[in-house]
Design a protein around this motif. Sequence first.
Motif, PDB file in Angstrom:
ATOM      1  N   GLY A   3      51.002 -12.221 -43.065  1.00  0.00           N
ATOM      2  CA  GLY A   3      50.787 -11.247 -41.999  1.00  0.00           C
ATOM      3  C   GLY A   3      51.726 -11.564 -40.859  1.00  0.00           C
ATOM      4  N   CYS A  27      53.394 -16.986 -42.339  1.00  0.00           N
ATOM      5  CA  CYS A  27      53.323 -15.772 -41.501  1.00  0.00           C
ATOM      6  C   CYS A  27      54.697 -15.438 -40.922  1.00  0.00           C
ATOM      7  CB  CYS A  27      52.374 -15.968 -40.333  1.00  0.00           C
ATOM      8  SG  CYS A  27      50.685 -16.220 -40.810  1.00  0.00           S
ATOM      9  N   LEU A 118      43.175 -12.895 -39.882  1.00  0.00           N
ATOM     10  CA  LEU A 118      44.112 -12.115 -40.694  1.00  0.00           C
ATOM     11  C   LEU A 118      43.423 -11.604 -41.956  1.00  0.00           C
ATOM     12  CD1 LEU A 118      47.347 -14.297 -40.359  1.00  0.00           C
ATOM     13  CD2 LEU A 118      47.078 -11.912 -39.599  1.00  0.00           C
TER      14      LEU A 118
END
Lengths: 161, 356
Positions: A3, A27, A118
């Motif tokens: 993410g 990430c 997330l």
Amino acid sequence: MDGTVLVADDDRTIRTVLTQALTRAGCKVHATSSLMTLMRWVDEGKGDLVISDVIMPDGNGLDTLPQINDKRPGLPVIIISAQNTIMTAIQATEADAYDYLPKPFDLPDLMKRAARALDQKRRATPAPKPSGEQPSRPSRRICRWWGARRRCRRFTGWWRG
Amino acid sequence: MTQITQSLWASLPIPALIVDAEDRICDVNPAAETFLNASKKSLDGYPVWDKIFVDAPLEEAFSRIRTGHSALFVNAVDVGTGSRKPVSCDVQISPLNDKPDHVLVLLENRELAGRLDRAMNSKSAAKSAIGMAEMLAHEIKNPLAGITGAAQLISMNANGEERELTDLIVGETRRILKLLEQVEDFGNVRPPEQRAVNIHDVLDRARKSAAIGFAAHMVIEDDYDPSLPPTWGDPDQLQQVFLNLLKNAAEAGREGGTIRIRTFYELSLKVRRRDGTGGAVPLQVEITDDGPGIPPDIAADIFEPFVSGRENGTGLGLALISKIISDHDGWMAVDSVPGRTVFRISLPVAPREVSP
């Protein structure tokens, strides 16, 4: 853990640490020292999670929470602050922050919370505004954290010379 | 004497004596009676040098004043009374207007003034130091977060030896954080919720937890005056004060040493309350240990924040006690020589209408 995480903190060392930690965890990270830039990224639809400081050169991170909730409902915001008072915790709760962590935070702890946020964001499609019935309602979590902290501190030897 | 002069003489808070041409005492005021621990009757007519012992040549000063008709000020004179150890005084001597061969002697206790001065200075120093430390606490937490985070990040890929070092960095930053939290807590001490409190109940609770815990290696003796009236205080805060003093005494004392807790009534000291009025603090609690004493270089500043005689001491313990006692309109003093350190807490009596 995947993410895109938006990091807003005017302290360069914290931006460096969070960028490296989150990147290593898989990430994508955008980091800024300005709330204005953060809000621009939010407007552009960037990011699956925001990690923001409170006292910033161009405003108060807590004041941006209602705008973020309006523009991007369901985008979780973790507040980190060195202004570690019960008022900051209450304000974060009232503004529906996903979580609140005092500085200096424990990095593995922050990473766990970021991963959880997330994960929830990914599963919550389409992203609704968190309702009071959700088990992970942020305000309850922050209050639990604050209560535990006060209880612990009451039993530390804080008045020993 | 006229009525007003008499009343002035009687209420003068400084010990004063009038000495005649033959160096005999011809009058003393009540403050001098208290100071010399003798009645006016037992002093009047006696040679002044039989009753007061000084370490300065005041006899010569007397004759100079009588011939020169001018006043004299001698500072830091040790004045003894025979019945107790000498006290450092500022002495003022001046000829009487209408009887120039008579002299007026004023004895001002320097130790008391010095101690009160220090207590007041320490209060304001504590406020400013704590205010600054609170402000700094916020500024220090940001770099601490960076340091801890960077160390934890390195430790994720570190081997055993390296991890030992990163753990050390994290551990030490937590220690700084703990100190910062103590400073913040210091600034957050709530105002006392005062009510009539039996000081012996509070002392007994503190004593019991000391005896089974941190002071288990010491002998604790008590010498209570059971007739003491209740004090006006917050029992939880007072218990913190006594526990902390007992802990200090236990840490100072050797294995098998003695801590003595004494309570008594002494109506000699008044402190200025927060509202500016004077208040009596007649309830005395003394906690005495037989440890090595407070190092002389820090003795004068022992109630200041961040002053500690112990390794790893934060120097906030006594400063916090001092703040709590000051919030109670009380007074606190210490007298320390090697082998005998006495902390004295002086507290007010509960108002009569609320006493049980």
